[in-house]
Design an enzyme around this catalytic site. Structure first.
Site, PDB file in Angstrom:
ATOM      1  N   CYS A  74      60.886  47.388  37.575  1.00  0.00           N
ATOM      2  CA  CYS A  74      60.058  46.570  38.477  1.00  0.00           C
ATOM      3  C   CYS A  74      60.991  45.932  39.489  1.00  0.00           C
ATOM      4  O   CYS A  74      61.824  45.092  39.128  1.00  0.00           O
ATOM      5  CB  CYS A  74      59.290  45.504  37.697  1.00  0.00           C
ATOM      6  N   HIS A 151      55.233  57.035  40.962  1.00  0.00           N
ATOM      7  CA  HIS A 151      54.363  56.627  42.057  1.00  0.00           C
ATOM      8  C   HIS A 151      53.762  57.837  42.754  1.00  0.00           C
ATOM      9  O   HIS A 151      54.431  58.855  42.947  1.00  0.00           O
ATOM     10  CB  HIS A 151      55.134  55.811  43.097  1.00  0.00           C
ATOM     11  N   GLU A 200      48.969  48.858  40.743  1.00  0.00           N
ATOM     12  CA  GLU A 200      50.052  49.036  39.777  1.00  0.00           C
ATOM     13  C   GLU A 200      49.521  49.484  38.419  1.00  0.00           C
ATOM     14  O   GLU A 200      48.545  48.927  37.910  1.00  0.00           O
ATOM     15  CB  GLU A 200      50.843  47.741  39.610  1.00  0.00           C
TER      16      GLU A 200
END
Length: 273
Positions: A74, A151, A200
């Site tokens: 993160c 992602h 997220e």
């Protein structure tokens, strides 16, 4: 047993940080992490961050999403930890060792090198990750990048016109992503500027996502849409992303300490070690 915590945020992406480097913390699992993250009955956060001693770096950082799932990396949390430490530091994560150091405009984090192979994302089967031949309604042909966590990036005309509350969880949990996925919708507004919103994995729609900013910038660079240094503007504010010639991603942005407090470990199911 009472546990001290620090509440922090990076551009509105907020964290509860527990420091177990000097004194071991009670055991933390998905249930206790989700209970602490609950905004109605807990302290409330997008991610719970746990600091521990490390044998291979200055410290170890564990990251739990609001749903209790543990994740690899993160970026915003790393900047918050960098602010908390106050000096340059190496940080062990599930994604490997990353480095954070103070900068004029906040904290700079060396995020490592991006990965593009389908099995490094991971995807359920082999396909072109630069323009995946898939679509979810108007969101089509994403680029997939792993920058410590996975992602998918969709380039659109207006990220704020996309119904992320509906499409975000649909894409996150699609079977094509066996480890689930972070969903990014972005618009390139100049050779050095991107506007971004992120759903997220395990946390939902957040005000900022450091790894999302990195992945989106890299995706735009791979497609030739922007230069190798860009400003990525999220709902919470801007992050500066640079992709060095050696492949390393640098992310620079602010982090803020909101307040400190303590809580009863037993009330959140945490069992003393």
């Amino acid at each position: 047993m009472r546990i001290d915590f620090t509440k922090m945020h990076g551009l509105g992406n907020d964290f509860v940080v527990l420091d177990g480097r000097a004194t071991a913390l009670p055991a933390i699992d998905a249930t206790s992490a989700a209970a602490l993250a609950n905004r109605h009955t807990g302290i409330g956060c997008d991610q719970l961050v746990v600091l521990e001693p490390s044998a291979i770096a200055d410290l170890r950082m564990r990251i739990f999403n609001a749903d209790g799932s543990e994740v690899e990396a993160c970026g915003n949390a790393t900047r918050a930890v960098g602010l908390l430490i106050g000096t340059a530091a190496s940080i062990e994560t599930l994604a490997g060792i990353i480095h954070a150091s103070p900068a004029d405009s906040g904290i700079t984090v060396e995020m490592g090198k991006p990965r593009f192979d389908w099995d490094a994302i991971p995807l359920a089967f082999a396909m072109d990750t630069q323009a995946m031949p898939v679509a979810w309604e108007e969101l089509a042909n994403p680029i997939a990048v792993n920058v410590g966590n996975p992602h998918a990036i969709f380039f659109v005309d207006d990220p704020y016109a996309v119904d992320m509350a509906r499409l975000g969880p649909l894409i996150e949990n699609d079977a094509i992503f066996p480890a689930r996925i972070n969903v990014n919708v972005a618009a390139v507004t100049a050779r050095d500027a991107i506007t971004l919103r992120v759903w997220e994995r395990g946390a939902g729609l957040t005000l900022a996502c450091g790894t999302g900013a990195c992945a989106t910038a890299i995706g735009a660079m791979k497609r030739g849409l922007v230069d190798r240094r860009v400003t990525v503007t999220l709902p919470g504010g801007p992050l500066e992303i640079c992709w060095r010639e050696d492949g390393e991603i640098l992310m620079t942005g602010p982090a803020t300490q909101s307040f400190r407090g303590s809580f009863d470990a037993a009330a959140y199911g945490m069992i003393p070690a």
